[in-house]
Design an enzyme around this catalytic site. Structure first.
Site, PDB file in Angstrom:
ATOM      1  N   GLY A  74       0.486  -0.992   5.411  1.00  0.00           N
ATOM      2  CA  GLY A  74       0.790   0.530   5.654  1.00  0.00           C
ATOM      3  C   GLY A  74       2.269   0.770   5.988  1.00  0.00           C
ATOM      4  O   GLY A  74       2.580   1.560   5.883  1.00  0.00           O
ATOM      5  N   HIS A 127     -12.030   2.185   5.308  1.00  0.00           N
ATOM      6  CA  HIS A 127     -11.517   0.991   5.188  1.00  0.00           C
ATOM      7  C   HIS A 127     -12.475  -0.076   5.163  1.00  0.00           C
ATOM      8  O   HIS A 127     -12.860  -0.328   6.516  1.00  0.00           O
ATOM      9  CB  HIS A 127     -10.195   0.698   5.850  1.00  0.00           C
ATOM     10  CG  HIS A 127      -9.697  -0.664   6.063  1.00  0.00           C
ATOM     11  ND1 HIS A 127      -9.373  -1.226   4.693  1.00  0.00           N
ATOM     12  CD2 HIS A 127      -9.019  -1.585   6.885  1.00  0.00           C
ATOM     13  CE1 HIS A 127      -8.810  -2.412   4.978  1.00  0.00           C
ATOM     14  NE2 HIS A 127      -8.436  -2.411   6.217  1.00  0.00           N
ATOM     15  N   ASN A 151      -5.608 -10.309   2.507  1.00  0.00           N
ATOM     16  CA  ASN A 151      -5.100 -10.935   3.572  1.00  0.00           C
ATOM     17  C   ASN A 151      -5.360 -12.500   3.578  1.00  0.00           C
ATOM     18  O   ASN A 151      -6.723 -12.847   3.703  1.00  0.00           O
ATOM     19  CB  ASN A 151      -5.456 -10.250   5.070  1.00  0.00           C
ATOM     20  CG  ASN A 151      -5.340  -8.947   4.905  1.00  0.00           C
ATOM     21  OD1 ASN A 151      -4.066  -8.537   4.691  1.00  0.00           O
ATOM     22  ND2 ASN A 151      -6.299  -8.096   5.566  1.00  0.00           N
ATOM     23  N   ARG A 198      -5.235 -15.185   5.418  1.00  0.00           N
ATOM     24  CA  ARG A 198      -5.015 -15.901   6.561  1.00  0.00           C
ATOM     25  C   ARG A 198      -6.491 -15.458   7.528  1.00  0.00           C
ATOM     26  O   ARG A 198      -7.386 -14.671   6.928  1.00  0.00           O
ATOM     27  CB  ARG A 198      -4.272 -15.067   7.678  1.00  0.00           C
ATOM     28  CG  ARG A 198      -4.361 -13.613   7.728  1.00  0.00           C
ATOM     29  CD  ARG A 198      -3.566 -12.823   8.672  1.00  0.00           C
ATOM     30  NE  ARG A 198      -3.873 -11.604   8.956  1.00  0.00           N
ATOM     31  CZ  ARG A 198      -3.594 -10.297   8.589  1.00  0.00           C
ATOM     32  NH1 ARG A 198      -2.578 -10.335   7.332  1.00  0.00           N
ATOM     33  NH2 ARG A 198      -3.961  -9.215   8.467  1.00  0.00           N
TER      34      ARG A 198
HETATM   35  C1  MV4 Z   1      -3.932   3.720   0.465  1.00  0.00           C
HETATM   36  C2  MV4 Z   1      -4.525   5.022   0.832  1.00  0.00           C
HETATM   37  C3  MV4 Z   1      -5.147   5.817   0.035  1.00  0.00           C
HETATM   38  N1  MV4 Z   1      -4.872   5.902  -1.078  1.00  0.00           N
HETATM   39  N2  MV4 Z   1      -3.602   3.640  -1.011  1.00  0.00           N
HETATM   40  C4  MV4 Z   1      -2.829   1.655   4.432  1.00  0.00           C
HETATM   41  C5  MV4 Z   1      -2.789   0.159   4.937  1.00  0.00           C
HETATM   42  C6  MV4 Z   1      -2.550  -0.428   3.458  1.00  0.00           C
HETATM   43  N3  MV4 Z   1      -3.140  -1.693   3.475  1.00  0.00           N
HETATM   44  C7  MV4 Z   1      -3.124   0.497   2.647  1.00  0.00           C
HETATM   45  N4  MV4 Z   1      -3.239   1.891   3.096  1.00  0.00           N
HETATM   46  C8  MV4 Z   1      -3.624   2.907   2.598  1.00  0.00           C
HETATM   47  N5  MV4 Z   1      -3.643   2.875   1.108  1.00  0.00           N
HETATM   48  C9  MV4 Z   1      -4.183   4.779  -1.614  1.00  0.00           C
HETATM   49  N6  MV4 Z   1      -3.941   4.753  -3.048  1.00  0.00           N
HETATM   50  C10 MV4 Z   1      -4.524   5.076   2.274  1.00  0.00           C
HETATM   51  C11 MV4 Z   1      -4.229   3.827   3.212  1.00  0.00           C
HETATM   52  C12 MV4 Z   1      -4.581   4.182   4.766  1.00  0.00           C
HETATM   53  C13 MV4 Z   1      -5.419   3.287   5.389  1.00  0.00           C
HETATM   54  C14 MV4 Z   1      -5.828   2.079   4.672  1.00  0.00           C
HETATM   55  C15 MV4 Z   1      -6.776   1.254   5.457  1.00  0.00           C
HETATM   56  C16 MV4 Z   1      -6.999   1.332   6.748  1.00  0.00           C
HETATM   57  C17 MV4 Z   1      -6.398   2.464   7.303  1.00  0.00           C
HETATM   58  C18 MV4 Z   1      -5.354   3.468   6.638  1.00  0.00           C
HETATM   59  C19 MV4 Z   1      -4.871   4.613   7.129  1.00  0.00           C
HETATM   60  C20 MV4 Z   1      -4.139   5.463   6.383  1.00  0.00           C
HETATM   61  C21 MV4 Z   1      -3.940   5.143   5.015  1.00  0.00           C
END
Ligand code: MV4
Length: 453
Positions: free
Chosen positions: A170, A213, A295, A297
């Site tokens: 993020g 997620h 990840n 790890r």
């Molecule tokens: C996103 C998304 C929505 N659409 N990508 C946040 C952490 C990073 N690993 C990627 N993330 C996100 N990517 C697209 N195309 C929403 C998030 C996201 C999120 C992802 C996982 C866990 C929590 C989150 C909280 C807000 C946004």
């Protein structure tokens, strides 16, 4: 890869807190000697007491101690360590650290530097896994110049996300809702990425709204065997900090689990992965899933997978680093029951989760049937502002999710930590929320639908 087993006798743990203790426990059960490293404020820390021997590595700021490759390798050589376990955070996903260990003839208990590097660059990761048939979010593939990105944005459509190629978790992410905002957002995103990561490379992805997620744990040995250990539901988070994780996900079924598991294995194979790793996915309401990142790890939340699979992931990591085969085949992975983990942080949930420091003057740790506590602190521990505020993980198992929830409520009510504020009241409120109990939540739940008061 050589077929001769790598014999080791002594493992250095390049970490602190609960994960250092967790790794030391696995080593001791395997009859391995352990070497702890500690900064000046960690002289009396739990990981120092649990290790066979311990060495100082400098002042409290992590860059002068736990992030110093030179100091840690110097200790490893002086102590005669044959292997290094990096835990999570700190040096765990630095390819140059993994390589430096190997160059010194010390086994790195983690993936090859090449796999860490390939997955560390998020644009390279997207391209590599897509070529292996892994679904990715529609977006851009290369580090494109501004004009091409503006053009691509029009094709992808709004809302979209600008993400830093060197980012992850993020960091360096920016949402754009309208075409007229794109140019300004792009310049701001590049500036932020340059400041945070030293390079301004970015890519675009269509925004997937209201997704969950869900991540898949994989294990790979040096003989070409790769298996998945089911999923973890990680949607309960705040500002990209996970607060509670569970296995299985209340949203999952066997068919989706198998499809996501097989895709996760394909992603790991695409970078010739070896050791434990996790593939993160977004899963939308229609059960479409998209690769986010890998990840490379051991993760904080690995215990929920251990409790439902009855497998010790850290011991498996050591076994893999020794050149042995995985202890189980895919068919031998059977999931039983449900596990939930609450991260116990020294922070004030009534004051915007402000970190809380101080001296733990007294503590009662929950126990009893189905309860596991992975703690990095004891009575007398000093909580300083230098490191992550996570004190411990409370993990509960039950035959069903309902039983795991009942045990978690019971265990949270037993937990007493005096001297610092903790987020235990947050977890207690969350476990009483109708939507959480029903499993009806996504990544926006805590920030948008959940109120502590
Ligand atoms: C996103 C998304 C929505 N659409 N990508 C946040 C952490 C990073 N690993 C990627 N993330 C996100 N990517 C697209 N195309 C929403 C998030 C996201 C999120 C992802 C996982 C866990 C929590 C989150 C909280 C807000 C946004």
């Amino acid at each position: 890869m050589s077929d001769t087993p790598t014999l080791f006798r002594k493992v250095l743990i390049a970490n602190r807190g609960e994960i250092a203790v967790r790794v030391i426990r696995a080593c001791r059960e395997l009859g391995l000697e352990t070497v702890a490293v500690f900064s000046d404020v960690d002289r009396d820390a739990m990981h120092v007491r649990y290790a066979s021997e311990a060495y100082p590595i400098g002042p409290p700021p992590a860059r002068d101690s736990y992030l110093s490759i030179e100091k840690i390798l110097d200790v490893a050589k002086r102590a005669g360590a044959d292997a290094i376990h990096p835990g999570y955070g700190f040096l765990a996903e630095r390819p140059e650290f993994a390589q430096a260990c190997i160059d010194e003839g010390i086994a790195f208990i983690g993936p090859p530097a090449s796999a860490i590097g390939a997955m560390g660059d998020k644009v390279v990761a997207r391209q590599t896994v897509e070529a292996a048939g892994v679904p990715i979010v529609p977006g851009t593939e290369l580090d494109l110049p501004d004009e091409d990105l503006a053009h691509a944005a029009g094709l992808i459509g709004y809302p979209l996300l600008i993400k830093a190629s060197a980012g992850g978790g993020g960091k360096g992410m920016r949402r754009v809702d309208r075409a007229e905002d794109f140019d300004n957002a792009l310049h701001a995103a590049r500036r932020e990425a340059k400041a945070a990561f030293g390079e301004g490379a970015v890519y675009l992805e269509k925004l997937i709204e209201g997704a969950r997620h869900i991540e898949i744990q994989v294990l790979a040995d040096a003989h070409g065997n790769v298996i998945y250990l089911g999923e973890r539901e990680c949607s309960i988070q705040r500002r990209h900090q996970k607060l509670l994780e569970e296995a299985p996900s209340p949203f999952m079924d066997d068919e989706l689990r198998q499809r996501m598991g097989e895709v996760a294995v394909a992603a790991a194979r695409a970078v010739d992965y070896v050791n434990a790793g996790t593939i993160e996915f977004l899963v939308d309401k229609d059960r479409n899933f998209y690769f986010l990142e890998m990840n490379t790890r051991l993760q904080v939340e690995h215990p929920v997978t251990e409790l439902v699979t009855n497998l010790d992931i850290v011991k498996e990591q050591i076994r893999i680093a020794r050149g042995r085969k995985l202890s189980r085949t895919q068919e031998e992975i059977v999931m039983k029951g449900a596990a939930i983990e609450c991260r116990i942080n020294a922070e004030d949930p009534y004051n915007n989760f402000l970190p809380s420091t101080g001296h733990i003057s007294a503590m009662t740790i929950p126990a009893g049937p189905g309860v596991r506590v992975d703690s990095g602190v004891t009575t007398g521990s000093e909580i300083t502002p230098y490191y992550d505020p996570m004190l411990a993980k409370l993990i509960c198992w039950g035959d069903t999710r309902g039983e795991a929830l009942l045990r978690m409520r019971r265990a949270l009510s037993e937990y007493r930590i005096m001297g610092v504020k903790t987020n235990i009241p947050f977890h207690q409120h969350l476990l009483d929320s109708t939507r959480f109990i029903a499993g009806m939540f996504d990544t926006t739940f805590v920030e948008e639908r959940f109120d502590m008061s």
